[in-house]
Write a protein that holds these residues in place. Sequence first.
Motif, PDB file in Angstrom:
ATOM      1  N   ILE A 185       0.849  -1.178   0.000  1.00 10.75           N
ATOM      2  CA  ILE A 185       0.000   0.000   0.000  1.00 10.75           C
ATOM      3  C   ILE A 185       0.889   1.233   0.000  1.00 10.75           C
ATOM      4  CG2 ILE A 185      -0.201   0.058   2.543  1.00 10.75           C
ATOM      5  CD1 ILE A 185      -3.079   1.081   2.107  1.00 10.75           C
ATOM      6  N   SER A 186       0.564   2.207  -0.821  1.00 11.82           N
ATOM      7  CA  SER A 186       1.369   3.424  -0.906  1.00 11.82           C
ATOM      8  C   SER A 186       1.095   4.332   0.291  1.00 11.82           C
ATOM      9  CB  SER A 186       1.061   4.179  -2.197  1.00 11.82           C
ATOM     10  OG  SER A 186      -0.257   4.717  -2.147  1.00 11.82           O
ATOM     11  N   GLY A 187       2.000   5.248   0.552  1.00 12.80           N
ATOM     12  CA  GLY A 187       1.794   6.198   1.634  1.00 12.80           C
ATOM     13  C   GLY A 187       0.578   7.074   1.407  1.00 12.80           C
ATOM     14  N   THR A 188       0.368   7.486   0.158  1.00 13.19           N
ATOM     15  CA  THR A 188      -0.791   8.335  -0.159  1.00 13.19           C
ATOM     16  C   THR A 188      -2.092   7.600   0.095  1.00 13.19           C
ATOM     17  OG1 THR A 188       0.497   9.492  -1.855  1.00 13.19           O
ATOM     18  CG2 THR A 188      -1.897   9.688  -1.977  1.00 13.19           C
TER      19      THR A 188
ATOM     20  N   LEU B 199      -2.552   5.001   2.113  1.00 12.17           N
ATOM     21  CA  LEU B 199      -2.719   4.754   3.538  1.00 12.17           C
ATOM     22  C   LEU B 199      -3.176   6.018   4.263  1.00 12.17           C
ATOM     23  CD1 LEU B 199      -2.538   2.838   5.894  1.00 12.17           C
ATOM     24  CD2 LEU B 199      -0.102   3.311   6.074  1.00 12.17           C
ATOM     25  N   ALA B 200      -2.640   7.159   3.870  1.00  9.87           N
ATOM     26  CA  ALA B 200      -3.064   8.419   4.490  1.00  9.87           C
ATOM     27  C   ALA B 200      -4.541   8.679   4.233  1.00  9.87           C
ATOM     28  CB  ALA B 200      -2.220   9.567   3.942  1.00  9.87           C
ATOM     29  N   ARG B 201      -5.004   8.329   3.026  1.00 15.12           N
ATOM     30  CA  ARG B 201      -6.420   8.521   2.702  1.00 15.12           C
ATOM     31  C   ARG B 201      -7.295   7.593   3.540  1.00 15.12           C
ATOM     32  NH1 ARG B 201      -5.769   8.842  -2.391  1.00 15.12           N
ATOM     33  NH2 ARG B 201      -6.171   6.678  -2.967  1.00 15.12           N
ATOM     34  N   LEU B 202      -6.858   6.354   3.742  1.00 14.26           N
ATOM     35  CA  LEU B 202      -7.621   5.420   4.566  1.00 14.26           C
ATOM     36  C   LEU B 202      -7.661   5.869   6.031  1.00 14.26           C
ATOM     37  CD1 LEU B 202      -6.472   1.896   3.292  1.00 14.26           C
ATOM     38  CD2 LEU B 202      -8.690   2.975   2.952  1.00 14.26           C
ATOM     39  N   LEU B 203      -6.566   6.426   6.511  1.00 15.12           N
ATOM     40  CA  LEU B 203      -6.502   6.849   7.904  1.00 15.12           C
ATOM     41  C   LEU B 203      -7.428   8.018   8.198  1.00 15.12           C
ATOM     42  CD1 LEU B 203      -2.652   6.588   8.493  1.00 15.12           C
ATOM     43  CD2 LEU B 203      -4.405   5.318   9.733  1.00 15.12           C
ATOM     44  N   GLY B 204      -7.611   8.907   7.216  1.00 12.63           N
ATOM     45  CA  GLY B 204      -8.489  10.059   7.431  1.00 12.63           C
ATOM     46  C   GLY B 204      -7.975  10.951   8.553  1.00 12.63           C
ATOM     47  N   GLU B 205      -8.890  11.528   9.304  1.00 12.49           N
ATOM     48  CA  GLU B 205      -8.523  12.406  10.423  1.00 12.49           C
ATOM     49  C   GLU B 205      -8.273  11.552  11.665  1.00 12.49           C
ATOM     50  OE1 GLU B 205      -8.029  15.627  10.329  1.00 12.49           O
ATOM     51  OE2 GLU B 205      -8.533  15.802   8.200  1.00 12.49           O
ATOM     52  N   TRP B 206      -7.057  11.059  11.771  1.00 12.51           N
ATOM     53  CA  TRP B 206      -6.759  10.085  12.821  1.00 12.51           C
ATOM     54  C   TRP B 206      -6.276  10.714  14.114  1.00 12.51           C
ATOM     55  CZ3 TRP B 206      -1.719  10.379  14.439  1.00 12.51           C
ATOM     56  CH2 TRP B 206      -0.806  10.991  13.565  1.00 12.51           C
ATOM     57  N   ARG B 207      -5.739  11.929  14.069  1.00 15.28           N
ATOM     58  CA  ARG B 207      -5.139  12.524  15.267  1.00 15.28           C
ATOM     59  C   ARG B 207      -6.180  13.275  16.087  1.00 15.28           C
ATOM     60  NH1 ARG B 207       0.197  14.874  16.807  1.00 15.28           N
ATOM     61  NH2 ARG B 207       1.069  14.169  14.835  1.00 15.28           N
ATOM     62  N   ARG B 208      -6.206  13.020  17.388  1.00 17.17           N
ATOM     63  CA  ARG B 208      -7.114  13.734  18.274  1.00 17.17           C
ATOM     64  C   ARG B 208      -6.672  15.186  18.421  1.00 17.17           C
ATOM     65  NH1 ARG B 208      -6.787  10.606  23.703  1.00 17.17           N
ATOM     66  NH2 ARG B 208      -4.699  10.204  22.900  1.00 17.17           N
ATOM     67  N   SER B 209      -7.648  16.078  18.495  1.00 21.34           N
ATOM     68  CA  SER B 209      -7.356  17.494  18.663  1.00 21.34           C
ATOM     69  C   SER B 209      -6.630  17.726  19.983  1.00 21.34           C
ATOM     70  CB  SER B 209      -8.663  18.300  18.640  1.00 21.34           C
ATOM     71  OG  SER B 209      -8.405  19.670  18.883  1.00 21.34           O
ATOM     72  N   GLY B 210      -5.473  18.374  19.902  1.00 15.41           N
ATOM     73  CA  GLY B 210      -4.722  18.704  21.109  1.00 15.41           C
ATOM     74  C   GLY B 210      -3.943  17.554  21.697  1.00 15.41           C
ATOM     75  N   ALA B 211      -3.969  16.379  21.055  1.00 13.44           N
ATOM     76  CA  ALA B 211      -3.268  15.229  21.619  1.00 13.44           C
ATOM     77  C   ALA B 211      -1.757  15.416  21.521  1.00 13.44           C
ATOM     78  CB  ALA B 211      -3.675  13.951  20.886  1.00 13.44           C
TER      79      ALA B 211
ATOM     80  N   THR C 180      -0.213  -7.296   4.053  1.00 10.27           N
ATOM     81  CA  THR C 180      -0.047  -6.017   3.350  1.00 10.27           C
ATOM     82  C   THR C 180       1.294  -5.388   3.709  1.00 10.27           C
ATOM     83  OG1 THR C 180      -2.431  -5.616   3.364  1.00 10.27           O
ATOM     84  CG2 THR C 180      -1.008  -3.718   2.993  1.00 10.27           C
ATOM     85  N   ARG C 181       2.083  -5.027   2.705  1.00 12.49           N
ATOM     86  CA  ARG C 181       3.367  -4.378   2.923  1.00 12.49           C
ATOM     87  C   ARG C 181       3.139  -2.893   3.155  1.00 12.49           C
ATOM     88  NH1 ARG C 181       7.560  -7.193   0.598  1.00 12.49           N
ATOM     89  NH2 ARG C 181       8.892  -5.686   1.667  1.00 12.49           N
ATOM     90  N   LEU C 182       3.704  -2.356   4.214  1.00 12.05           N
ATOM     91  CA  LEU C 182       3.520  -0.959   4.582  1.00 12.05           C
ATOM     92  C   LEU C 182       4.560  -0.073   3.899  1.00 12.05           C
ATOM     93  CD1 LEU C 182       2.853  -1.389   8.409  1.00 12.05           C
ATOM     94  CD2 LEU C 182       1.165  -0.952   6.618  1.00 12.05           C
ATOM     95  N   PRO C 183       4.239   1.207   3.708  1.00 12.01           N
ATOM     96  CA  PRO C 183       5.227   2.136   3.135  1.00 12.01           C
ATOM     97  C   PRO C 183       6.421   2.293   4.076  1.00 12.01           C
ATOM     98  CG  PRO C 183       3.008   3.081   3.145  1.00 12.01           C
ATOM     99  CD  PRO C 183       2.956   1.854   3.997  1.00 12.01           C
ATOM    100  N   SER C 184       7.508   2.772   3.536  1.00 11.19           N
ATOM    101  CA  SER C 184       8.672   3.039   4.371  1.00 11.19           C
ATOM    102  C   SER C 184       8.368   4.182   5.330  1.00 11.19           C
ATOM    103  CB  SER C 184       9.869   3.417   3.504  1.00 11.19           C
ATOM    104  OG  SER C 184       9.635   4.681   2.882  1.00 11.19           O
ATOM    105  N   GLU C 185       9.163   4.277   6.399  1.00 11.59           N
ATOM    106  CA  GLU C 185       8.951   5.347   7.366  1.00 11.59           C
ATOM    107  C   GLU C 185       9.127   6.715   6.712  1.00 11.59           C
ATOM    108  OE1 GLU C 185      11.203   4.851  10.914  1.00 11.59           O
ATOM    109  OE2 GLU C 185      10.467   2.813  11.312  1.00 11.59           O
ATOM    110  N   ARG C 186      10.067   6.823   5.784  1.00 10.25           N
ATOM    111  CA  ARG C 186      10.264   8.097   5.096  1.00 10.25           C
ATOM    112  C   ARG C 186       9.040   8.465   4.256  1.00 10.25           C
ATOM    113  NH1 ARG C 186      15.625   8.766   1.610  1.00 10.25           N
ATOM    114  NH2 ARG C 186      16.448   8.657   3.743  1.00 10.25           N
ATOM    115  N   GLU C 187       8.485   7.473   3.552  1.00  5.66           N
ATOM    116  CA  GLU C 187       7.305   7.734   2.726  1.00  5.66           C
ATOM    117  C   GLU C 187       6.109   8.118   3.592  1.00  5.66           C
ATOM    118  OE1 GLU C 187       4.475   5.489  -0.636  1.00  5.66           O
ATOM    119  OE2 GLU C 187       6.303   4.516   0.116  1.00  5.66           O
ATOM    120  N   LEU C 188       5.945   7.446   4.733  1.00 12.19           N
ATOM    121  CA  LEU C 188       4.843   7.790   5.643  1.00 12.19           C
ATOM    122  C   LEU C 188       5.018   9.184   6.227  1.00 12.19           C
ATOM    123  CD1 LEU C 188       4.133   4.493   7.638  1.00 12.19           C
ATOM    124  CD2 LEU C 188       2.550   5.747   6.169  1.00 12.19           C
ATOM    125  N   THR C 189       6.256   9.549   6.536  1.00 20.17           N
ATOM    126  CA  THR C 189       6.522  10.876   7.072  1.00 20.17           C
ATOM    127  C   THR C 189       6.072  11.960   6.099  1.00 20.17           C
ATOM    128  OG1 THR C 189       8.419  10.048   8.329  1.00 20.17           O
ATOM    129  CG2 THR C 189       8.332  12.415   7.932  1.00 20.17           C
TER     130      THR C 189
END
Length: 478
Positions: free
Chosen positions: A8-11, A13-25, A49-58
């Motif tokens: 799965i590409s970083g792009t 995966l980011a789309r699947l994650l959506g708004e994942w971060r809690r406000s102010g967390a 499923t193979r995950l993107p590299s840490e650099r790509e996720l960043t």
Amino acid sequence: MLPPGGRISGTRLARLLGEWRRSGARQGSTDLAAALKLLVADGRLPVGTRLPSERELTDALPVSRTTITSALDQLRTEGVVESRRGAGSWINGPVGAGGGITGGDDTLIDLTRCAPPAHPGLRQAMVAAMDQMPEHLGSHGYHERGLPALRQVIADRYTARGLPTSADQIVVTSGAQHAWALTLRLFAGPGDRVLVEQPTYPNALEAVRAASAIPVPVPMTDDGWDVDAYEAALRQVGPRLAYLIPDFQNPTGLLLPSAGREKLVAVLRKAHTPLVVDETLVELSLTDEPMPLPMAAFGGDLVVTLGSASKSHWGGLRVGWIRASAEIVHRLTSTRAAIDLGTPVFEQLVLTDLLRDPEPVLRQRRLEFAAQRDVAVQALAEHCPQWNFKVPAGGLGLWCTLDAPVSTRIAVMAQNHGLRIVPGPRWAVHGGCEQMLRVPYTQSPEVLREAIGRLGVIAASVAGTGFPADAELSTPVA
């Protein structure tokens, strides 16, 4: 040896994650790990499923490299992710006891399945079925169309609803999802377009994609189905098939009235587009108002109808059916052997017994669901007063509009409160519905009150207003 699976590409995966971060967390890595576990639990990140590299996720999220590393470390500790130097990281296994999403924790409340427990009368039907089993043991046990007795009682049920039907028009399947897969195999192939409602049942979408077909969403309005939008989609897309849930639509709970059924079928007929109607929830009207005629009463051979005992009786029966023209039934049974060789005999005998006189069981079920719906409505008004929803006339869930696009955040945080719930984007073809959340009312009143109380605490936290001063969770959550 690495497990098989796509990357799965970083792009993506980011789309699947959506708004994942809690406000102010402050602990973004914890939120990211929880969001990834939710994708695994929902099946959107399959094992292997193979995950993107840490650099790509960043770059894709974007967050710091430290946050990515810390989140993956958490998932490795829990056994969800495995990594190897030079080979990257991949999903190692389903989220289980280590991840706290599935498993044997009796404090966890599961609101992901809009399915009730079995009705008490099911046990008596099983006893009756067991008494009948000896007469079937001398045969081969394969019935591609289903047991004749069951096909007849299903046909009689349609006739009683105003749609004359013969047993030759029925094929018994292993649930409505199996019925949909068989129908898709017959009508649609790779690259074919299939019109679907937006929002709609996620597993129906997955079946379309599994057939290498392309789901094309037609947005629903606040009042239901937009016939003009369907007419435009038919003209612009040229779909091979259309799929609808007109009876207490999942997840909205809306009911398509007779006038709308007639107009919509007329539009589909003009375009020569077959219609598959999912009637899984049709028996669960919670008012005294008469139900509209089945869609097939307006569309004839154009309409293929799917039915199931999963919501009205019990999902564990795994018995469904298809009602169609005799010609389509013949084509279905001719190609079925490539998928399976028939539905188990015992379960068919159980459902045959239940459907010979279905109203006593259904009447009791409707009363129970109506009471549970009212409990859920009251609890949401108390704990989530900022949410809006229409009280449905039937079905098993409330489709809630949140006060902000935070559905995924709520679903992620819910895991830390001993709760599982499906985020809104799961009901959409290409994402969206981030401001929506389905709340099933298939649990007991006590469990519903507890679950919605937890939702209220989560919603307040996500909104950034802090925890209510008097908020208490009666069940400790690790």
